[in-house]
Design a protein around this motif. Structure first.
Motif, short mmCIF file in Angstrom:
data_model
loop_
_atom_site.label_atom_id
_atom_site.label_comp_id
_atom_site.label_asym_id
_atom_site.label_seq_id
_atom_site.Cartn_x
_atom_site.Cartn_y
_atom_site.Cartn_z
N VAL A 107 25.51 6.87 -31.24
CA VAL A 107 25.87 7.49 -29.97
C VAL A 107 24.83 7.18 -28.91
CG1 VAL A 107 26.45 9.66 -28.83
CG2 VAL A 107 27.02 9.34 -31.24
N LEU A 108 23.55 7.20 -29.31
CA LEU A 108 22.47 6.88 -28.39
C LEU A 108 22.59 5.43 -27.92
CD1 LEU A 108 19.83 7.69 -27.01
CD2 LEU A 108 18.62 7.06 -29.10
N LYS A 109 22.96 4.55 -28.84
CA LYS A 109 23.15 3.14 -28.49
C LYS A 109 24.23 2.98 -27.42
CE LYS A 109 24.79 -1.22 -30.51
NZ LYS A 109 25.27 -1.87 -31.76
N GLU A 110 25.33 3.69 -27.60
CA GLU A 110 26.43 3.61 -26.63
C GLU A 110 25.99 4.13 -25.26
OE1 GLU A 110 30.94 5.49 -26.08
OE2 GLU A 110 29.96 5.48 -28.06
N ARG A 111 25.22 5.20 -25.25
CA ARG A 111 24.73 5.76 -23.99
C ARG A 111 23.79 4.79 -23.28
NH1 ARG A 111 25.58 9.05 -19.68
NH2 ARG A 111 23.68 10.10 -19.01
N LEU A 112 22.92 4.16 -24.03
CA LEU A 112 21.99 3.19 -23.44
C LEU A 112 22.74 2.00 -22.85
CD1 LEU A 112 19.24 3.32 -26.22
CD2 LEU A 112 18.88 3.91 -23.82
N GLN A 113 23.75 1.53 -23.56
CA GLN A 113 24.53 0.40 -23.05
C GLN A 113 25.24 0.78 -21.76
OE1 GLN A 113 26.95 -0.38 -26.54
NE2 GLN A 113 25.64 -2.09 -27.17
N HIS A 114 25.65 2.03 -21.66
CA HIS A 114 26.33 2.49 -20.44
C HIS A 114 25.36 2.55 -19.27
CE1 HIS A 114 29.06 4.70 -17.85
NE2 HIS A 114 28.14 5.65 -17.68
N LEU A 115 24.10 2.88 -19.53
CA LEU A 115 23.12 3.03 -18.46
C LEU A 115 22.61 1.69 -17.93
CD1 LEU A 115 21.01 6.07 -19.69
CD2 LEU A 115 22.42 5.96 -17.63
N MET A 116 22.66 0.64 -18.73
CA MET A 116 22.22 -0.67 -18.22
C MET A 116 23.33 -1.69 -18.43
SD MET A 116 19.13 -1.42 -20.97
CE MET A 116 18.15 -0.02 -20.44
N SER A 117 23.37 -2.31 -19.60
CA SER A 117 24.45 -3.23 -19.93
C SER A 117 24.45 -3.44 -21.43
CB SER A 117 24.27 -4.58 -19.21
OG SER A 117 23.21 -5.30 -19.79
N GLU A 118 25.59 -3.84 -21.93
CA GLU A 118 25.72 -4.05 -23.39
C GLU A 118 24.77 -5.13 -23.87
OE1 GLU A 118 29.20 -5.36 -26.58
OE2 GLU A 118 29.75 -4.65 -24.59
N GLU A 119 24.57 -6.17 -23.05
CA GLU A 119 23.75 -7.31 -23.49
C GLU A 119 22.26 -7.00 -23.52
OE1 GLU A 119 27.56 -8.37 -21.91
OE2 GLU A 119 25.84 -7.53 -20.83
N GLN A 120 21.83 -5.88 -22.93
CA GLN A 120 20.40 -5.55 -22.90
C GLN A 120 20.01 -4.52 -23.95
OE1 GLN A 120 20.50 -5.82 -18.13
NE2 GLN A 120 18.60 -4.94 -18.87
N VAL A 121 20.94 -4.11 -24.79
CA VAL A 121 20.67 -3.16 -25.86
C VAL A 121 20.96 -3.85 -27.19
CG1 VAL A 121 21.19 -0.90 -26.85
CG2 VAL A 121 21.29 -1.24 -24.37
N PHE A 122 19.93 -3.96 -28.04
CA PHE A 122 20.05 -4.70 -29.29
C PHE A 122 19.94 -3.77 -30.49
CE2 PHE A 122 18.28 -7.71 -26.20
CZ PHE A 122 19.22 -8.73 -26.28
N ASP A 123 20.86 -3.92 -31.40
CA ASP A 123 20.82 -3.21 -32.68
C ASP A 123 19.88 -3.97 -33.60
OD1 ASP A 123 21.37 -2.28 -35.30
OD2 ASP A 123 23.37 -1.64 -34.69
N LEU A 124 18.85 -3.30 -34.11
CA LEU A 124 17.86 -3.97 -34.96
C LEU A 124 18.47 -4.50 -36.25
CD1 LEU A 124 14.71 -1.71 -34.52
CD2 LEU A 124 14.86 -4.15 -34.01
N LEU A 125 19.61 -3.97 -36.64
CA LEU A 125 20.28 -4.47 -37.84
C LEU A 125 21.04 -5.76 -37.58
CD1 LEU A 125 21.72 -1.13 -39.30
CD2 LEU A 125 19.53 -2.22 -39.79
N GLU A 126 21.27 -6.06 -36.29
CA GLU A 126 22.04 -7.24 -35.93
C GLU A 126 21.19 -8.32 -35.27
OE1 GLU A 126 25.12 -5.73 -33.43
OE2 GLU A 126 26.09 -4.57 -35.03
N VAL A 127 20.28 -7.91 -34.38
CA VAL A 127 19.39 -8.86 -33.70
C VAL A 127 17.95 -8.48 -34.01
CG1 VAL A 127 18.61 -9.77 -31.48
CG2 VAL A 127 21.04 -9.22 -31.83
N LYS A 128 17.26 -9.35 -34.69
CA LYS A 128 15.87 -9.10 -35.07
C LYS A 128 14.96 -9.34 -33.86
CE LYS A 128 17.19 -8.38 -39.30
NZ LYS A 128 18.64 -8.48 -39.05
N PRO A 129 13.84 -8.60 -33.78
CA PRO A 129 12.94 -8.77 -32.62
C PRO A 129 12.47 -10.20 -32.41
CG PRO A 129 12.35 -6.81 -33.87
CD PRO A 129 13.39 -7.52 -34.68
#
Length: 488
Positions: A107-129
């Motif tokens: 839910v926090l991930k979805e909120r963050l994506q709404h505040l900026m953009s989907e492409e600027q929020v990365f899931d650590l399980l999908e995109v490694k640092p």
């Protein structure tokens, strides 16, 4: 070596972090502020132009920075108004660990994506640092090299937020060192949304010990503070672990096997040296410990893995951890056991380099100590300060200096039995002060003990001991400091 000091920092934008004055301060949640944040203004200041977001996305997806050329101004793609694109004031990228924070991660991930953009929020399980650093930041560097001013300014201003526990923050910081070693500066500073159990890194830099229950409103304030907060320095410490070849060990993911390892030969070795060794290396930011505290952490770690339904969030974790601790021998040692065999002195020999010397010095391990902790931060064990805020007279008497997170020193202290550790954790007393050091070498030898328990930034493991050969742990400071955003 001169006495370490943070006064060598010349940038006006970099400040020194002071220890939290009390336990109450360490319990503050991040984002608690009366500051009103305008959502649209915040989004405008953080969100990158669309063509940059898509270029970064594609470079990470295809793991190739050349892909970004199709997105550059004047390239094959049509960008419309992006030809006049302006870099945001403080471009932001967020890494989120969805497994942290109980059930609130997605839910926090979805909120963050709404505040900026989907492409600027990365899931650590999908995109490694390291993938973002290598291909995402590499994309901006490539575009900047082609004359893209917007990409260049975005790369220079970008900041990173990590939503997770100390392990997630350390993972990102460790990957950012790649920029230091390759000379690809500036290195983005890191802010924190604390979703872990202890959150000691978060506490040390003013982001609080937990994310508030009113998290929807707090997210805006947290991102605002991440965009304007001053930058601090943080020491990072390299740990090298070597043992006789054939030793079966399951180290944490933060320790990687390495082919090259050179033991400092200026020190005499109590045990024998094997012909062949296996070596592991890693970096920690908070602490390394050996002894009973690591044994308790190891047991709790495996209990949680076997019964994941017990881990429903930070509060549940702390309750289970406290209950599990009371069942261990740290509190209730068998009466038949020889008390003299319980102390680490039986298996451990310690050498240190003090801040005013380049020579190794052997430091005796007190007989009563059952856990030795090497601490870098002001916060340990969910916000406690076991080293204490020591008076100037005591510091002078012991040859210590005031502890800072960027002073090139580690504080070494001991914990006796569980009751002593409990009083230390509630800050009724200080821990057993042993030394301050710029480098440490531990020689662990077998005998009555078959295993030694160790942990590094909350990641524990069981280290088998050999009766014939010693196991060595060497700790020294990395040449590059990490950059943190102060959230206070």
């Amino acid at each position: 070596m001169d006495s370490p000091s943070s006064s060598s920092v010349t940038s006006d934008k970099i400040i020194t972090v002071k220890p939290a004055p009390s336990l109450v301060d360490s319990l503050r949640g991040c984002g608690i502020s009366s500051v009103r944040v305008d959502k649209e203004e915040l989004r405008q200041n953080m969100t990158m132009p669309e063509y940059l977001r898509f270029a970064i996305r594609d470079c990470i997806r295809f793991k190739d920075t050349i892909v970004c050329k199709s997105h550059c101004i004047g390239g094959d793609s049509v960008h419309g108004d992006d030809e006049k694109a302006v870099a945001p004031k403080t471009p932001m990228v967020v890494f989120i660990n969805p497994r942290s924070g109980g059930r609130h991660g997605p839910v926090l991930k979805e909120r963050l994506q709404h505040l900026m953009s989907e492409e600027q929020v990365f899931d650590l399980l999908e995109v490694k640092p390291h993938e973002f650093i290598r291909y995402g930041l590499g994309c901006l560097d490539t575009l900047a090299g082609l004359g893209d001013t917007c990409a260049k300014e975005t790369r220079e201003r970008i900041r990173i937020v990590v939503a997770g526990g100390d392990g997630s923050v350390g993972w990102v910081l460790g990957c950012l060192t790649e920029l230091h070693t390759q000379g690809l500066e500036p290195v983005p500073p890191v802010a924190i949304i604390p979703l872990g159990t202890g959150n000691d890194l978060s506490r040390s830099f003013g982001w609080g010990g937990s994310f508030p229950f009113s998290w929807k409103a707090a997210i805006k304030r947290t991102l605002y503070k991440a965009s304007i907060g001053p930058i601090c320095r943080l020491d990072s410490w390299k740990i090298s672990l070597s043992m006789a070849e054939g030793t079966t060990v399951e180290p944490p993911y933060s320790l990687k096997q390495t082919e090259e390892y050179s033991l400092d030969e200026s020190l005499e070795v109590e045990g024998e040296l094997p012909e062949k060794v296996i070596c592991y290396e890693g970096v920690f930011y908070n602490y390394f410990s050996i002894g009973m505290d690591a044994q308790v952490a190891y047991g709790f770690h495996h209990l949680r893995n076997e019964k994941p339904y017990l881990a429903q969030g930070p509060i549940a974790n702390k309750i289970i951890y406290s209950s599990y601790t009371c069942t261990q021998g740290w509190f209730l040692s068998p009466c038949s056991g020889d008390p003299s065999l319980r102390g680490l002195k039986n298996i451990l020999r310690m050498h240190v380099k003090r801040f005013n010397s380049s020579e190794w010095e052997q430091v005796p391990v007190p007989t009563s100590v059952r856990a030795v902790v090497v601490l870098n931060l002001h916060s340990y064990g969910s916000g406690r300060n076991p080293w204490g805020n020591l008076k100037p007279e005591y510091l002078e008497k012991r040859g210590f200096v005031e502890a800072q997170v960027d002073d090139g020193l580690l504080e070494i202290f001991g914990l006796k039995q569980g009751w002593h550790a409990s009083f230390v954790m509630v800050e009724l007393i200080s821990a057993k002060h042993i030394a301050q050091a710029t480098a440490i070498r531990l020689e662990v030898r077998g005998g009555e003990w078959k295993d030694a328990y160790m942990q590094m930034d909350g990641e524990p493991w069981k280290q088998p001991l050999n009766k014939d050969y010693s196991t060595f742990v060497e700790i020294k400071r990395e040449p590059f400091q990490s950059y943190m955003v102060n959230g206070e």
